[in-house]
Design an enzyme around this catalytic site. Structure first.
Site, PDB file in Angstrom:
ATOM      1  N   TRP A  11       0.823  -1.226   0.000  1.00 19.40           N
ATOM      2  CA  TRP A  11       0.000   0.000   0.000  1.00 19.40           C
ATOM      3  C   TRP A  11       0.851   1.267   0.000  1.00 19.40           C
ATOM      4  CZ3 TRP A  11      -4.945  -0.591   3.556  1.00 19.40           C
ATOM      5  CH2 TRP A  11      -5.687  -1.689   3.095  1.00 19.40           C
ATOM      6  N   LYS A  12       2.151   1.137   0.304  1.00 19.16           N
ATOM      7  CA  LYS A  12       3.060   2.292   0.373  1.00 19.16           C
ATOM      8  C   LYS A  12       2.513   3.347   1.351  1.00 19.16           C
ATOM      9  CE  LYS A  12       4.710   1.106  -4.177  1.00 19.16           C
ATOM     10  NZ  LYS A  12       5.438   1.518  -5.376  1.00 19.16           N
ATOM     11  N   HIS A  95      12.676  -2.636  -0.144  1.00 22.60           N
ATOM     12  CA  HIS A  95      11.978  -2.066  -1.304  1.00 22.60           C
ATOM     13  C   HIS A  95      12.834  -0.950  -1.910  1.00 22.60           C
ATOM     14  CE1 HIS A  95       9.055   0.031  -3.774  1.00 22.60           C
ATOM     15  NE2 HIS A  95       8.371  -1.099  -3.766  1.00 22.60           N
ATOM     16  N   GLU A 167      11.640  -6.641  -8.539  1.00 21.05           N
ATOM     17  CA  GLU A 167      10.968  -5.423  -8.981  1.00 21.05           C
ATOM     18  C   GLU A 167      11.941  -4.526  -9.742  1.00 21.05           C
ATOM     19  OE1 GLU A 167       7.314  -4.563  -6.396  1.00 21.05           O
ATOM     20  OE2 GLU A 167       9.035  -3.726  -5.356  1.00 21.05           O
ATOM     21  N   GLY A 173       5.565   1.838 -10.559  1.00 19.10           N
ATOM     22  CA  GLY A 173       4.754   3.050 -10.564  1.00 19.10           C
ATOM     23  C   GLY A 173       4.806   3.819 -11.879  1.00 19.10           C
ATOM     24  N   SER A 213       4.191  -2.299 -11.812  1.00 20.08           N
ATOM     25  CA  SER A 213       3.048  -2.042 -12.705  1.00 20.08           C
ATOM     26  C   SER A 213       2.304  -3.320 -13.099  1.00 20.08           C
ATOM     27  CB  SER A 213       3.498  -1.259 -13.940  1.00 20.08           C
ATOM     28  OG  SER A 213       4.067  -0.010 -13.554  1.00 20.08           O
ATOM     29  N   GLY A 234       1.608  -2.521  -6.227  1.00 21.10           N
ATOM     30  CA  GLY A 234       1.486  -1.199  -5.621  1.00 21.10           C
ATOM     31  C   GLY A 234       0.153  -0.568  -5.976  1.00 21.10           C
ATOM     32  N   GLY A 235       0.158   0.280  -7.014  1.00 19.94           N
ATOM     33  CA  GLY A 235      -1.029   1.044  -7.390  1.00 19.94           C
ATOM     34  C   GLY A 235      -2.311   0.225  -7.495  1.00 19.94           C
TER      35      GLY A 235
END
Ligand code: PGA
Length: 250
Positions: A11-12, A95, A167, A173, A213, A234-235
């Protein structure tokens, strides 16, 4: 050997505690898939309310970081015991955003990995190359070095329970996903590195995620690769799309 897929949301720095509970409730009916381990790695302040909101669900709770000391004068840091007491199972370490903005290094990742294993967590160790490194043709050398330093002092038995997230930094992102072939090539290289360190039994047990992504549109092809055992998202983890990723095989 078949490895259970693991789809984790990162979720960052998103969602206040009340927004976090709302998101858990929105996603609840969408993220049920017995073939997949589902994890939410959430901001530290959201851990306790999210734990409560997840009661009775299949989703595992994760944190986005941890400190490598047990306790003491480390203002602003969070210890393994604090996470354990709050019900956290998985912890992301290394990360690229922590490396870039908060001076995380391969050495601190190694300290954190040892500390997490000592405390019975399931670590998610991130690695990945920059665009410059990829263009210079040193991707696999770089990743091998990151993995070897991170796993220094970790036993074969412990290594089996570690999740590795590949990653590529240029894909995080940016909406620019690695192709399935690019992602598979590096994930296979990571498994070969684990085999060099610990033997094939351990390498076959370790789960390797792709992150960068990943979304509802590209997850199927990425997750169909033989060495990609899941995703770090992530997003798309903040949207109902996350349910589509979790149910990639339906
Ligand atoms: P992204 O982030 O899915 O938004 O690219 C992935 C990650 O940083 O873990």
């Amino acid at each position: 050997m078949s490895r259970k897929k693991i789809i984790a949301g990162n979720w960052k720095m998103n969602k206040t505690p009340s927004e976090a509970v709302e998101l858990v409730n929105t996603l609840k009916p969408l993220v049920q898939n017995p073939d997949v381990d589902v994890v939410y790695c959430v901001p530290a302040i959201d851990i306790i309310p999210v734990k409560k909101a997840l009661e009775g669900s299949n989703v595992h709770l994760g944190a986005e970081n941890v400190y490598f000391e047990d306790k003491g004068a480390y203002t602003g840091e969070i210890s393994p015991a604090m996470l354990k007491d709050a019900g956290v199972e998985y912890v992301i370490i290394g990360h690229s955003e922590r490396r870039q903005y908060f001076a995380e290094t391969d050495q601190t990742v190694n300290k954190k990995l040892l500390k997490l294993l000592e405390n019975g967590f399931r670590p998610i160790v991130c690695c990945g190359e920059t665009l410059e490194q990829r263009e210079a043709g040193i991707t696999m050398d770089w990743i091998r070095m990151q993995i070897k330093i991170a796993f220094h002092g970790v036993s074969a038995e412990e290594a089996k329970g570690v999740v590795i997230a590949y990653e590529p930094i240029w894909a995080i992102g940016t909406g620019k996903t690695a192709t399935a072939a690019q992602a598979e090539e590096v994930c296979r290289g990571i498994r070969e590195t684990i085999a060099d360190l610990y033997g094939t039994d351990t390498a076959e047990a370790v789960r390797i995620q792709y992150g960068g992504s990943m979304n509802a549109g590209n997850c199927k092809e990425l997750l169909a690769q033989p060495d990609i055992d899941g995703g770090l998202i992530g997003g798309a983890a903040l949207k109902p799309d996350f349910g589509t990723i979790v149910n990639y095989n339906k």
